[in-house]
Scaffold this active site. Sequence first.
Site, PDB file in Angstrom:
ATOM      1  N   LYS A 198      13.952  -6.081 -16.843  1.00 53.42           N
ATOM      2  CA  LYS A 198      12.930  -5.826 -17.872  1.00 53.42           C
ATOM      3  C   LYS A 198      13.294  -6.509 -19.193  1.00 53.42           C
ATOM      4  CE  LYS A 198      11.803  -1.466 -15.636  1.00 53.42           C
ATOM      5  NZ  LYS A 198      12.024  -0.013 -15.600  1.00 53.42           N
ATOM      6  N   GLY A 221      13.282  12.729  -6.958  1.00 51.52           N
ATOM      7  CA  GLY A 221      12.574  11.481  -6.691  1.00 51.52           C
ATOM      8  C   GLY A 221      12.581  10.496  -7.843  1.00 51.52           C
ATOM      9  N   ALA A 237       0.843  -1.205   0.000  1.00 49.46           N
ATOM     10  CA  ALA A 237       0.000   0.000   0.000  1.00 49.46           C
ATOM     11  C   ALA A 237       0.873   1.248   0.000  1.00 49.46           C
ATOM     12  CB  ALA A 237      -0.944  -0.009   1.204  1.00 49.46           C
ATOM     13  N   ASP A 240      17.929  -3.098 -12.857  1.00 50.79           N
ATOM     14  CA  ASP A 240      16.502  -2.855 -13.098  1.00 50.79           C
ATOM     15  C   ASP A 240      16.185  -3.014 -14.589  1.00 50.79           C
ATOM     16  OD1 ASP A 240      13.772  -1.718 -12.405  1.00 50.79           O
ATOM     17  OD2 ASP A 240      14.473  -0.197 -13.805  1.00 50.79           O
TER      18      ASP A 240
END
Length: 371
Positions: free
Chosen positions: A233, A215, A14, A229
């Site tokens: 993919k 960010g 969440a 990362d």
Amino acid sequence: MPLPRQVFIAVIGAGGVGKCFLAQLQQLAKKLSQNPAAPTYLSLILLSTSKKSIHHADYRSLNNWQSELEASNTPPLPLPQLVEYLAHAPDKVVLVDNTSNQEIADAYPTFLKKGISIVTPNKKAFSSTYQLWHDIFSAAANGTGSGGYIFHESSVGAGLPVISTLKDLVETGDEVHKIEGVFSGTMSFLFNSFQPVNGGGGKFSAEVKTAKEKGFTEPDPRDDLNGLDVARKLTILARLAGLKVESPTSFPVQSLIPKELESCQSGDEFLSRLPEFDDQMDKLKQEAEKEGKVVRFVGSVDVPGNKVKVGLEKFDKSHPIAALKGSDNIIAFYTKRYGDNPLIVQGAGAGGEVTAMGVTSDFVKVLRLLQ
């Protein structure tokens, strides 16, 4: 007239994506319940974070999940108990995994075999060992199994239709020759700032720091700069294109972490020392500039050659990859049907709202399939 139906939903995670998904789910639930032809009622029966969980033994709906979660002191259910809880629900269940947790990913085959469908942006489930990939799709009803359904569009490119496009190409008999692109919003932003097409750009270390402040990077920028990362993919896309890639470390992946800084104890220490190595990146930039090109961090899959690689490459300034803006992703599919002009998917490849949109879209696909 079709009877109203109910579908139960369990959500793990969440945080940024999870909160956005829950907001989109609320809108979707309202729309589906008001369908006069065949109303569907969505019932959130479990919400779990890494620290706490809310659910009820009688499977009643969590109508005020925010306040219930804040007030909860119940730890998350251990995975075997979570499987059993969902398997015994009175109706069909969809598990939405908004985490990047390897342990949960490893349990996907177990959930699927129990008839529990899964939608997720969790890359680790589809880019870990080839055996896990095989086990997942051997269990899934949209693989070769008879269990629940599984969709993971947002494991590559957030909400962009990358996986569905590739699957459509493969399933309709096109021959995919090459997949190439910028697969990381972080790396896109970083290199678009470091070497803009019209010249200029700052020092590499300064651009990394800016990307972190805005960010765009992980809390520790090394988690982006090591290339893993993007490698995850590429592993997913290569497998969908038919290559048996064993893992994201089984092919060349260029890390942008200087060897001398691999032993840094923290991300802050790494950032403070990164300017020492700006000359190396400046040299690459100058070399590209002399050739009328720019440097970009890309991934590519050569399907006939059975090769996958991730790293820095130079592109003409007129190339679509060079012309990207901000943190956009671009994925080009070179195929027999599309010839020299690839099919291109481009747009925002990161962010809570667009990633959650991919998850919600997959959830709708599962709803259509569940009888």
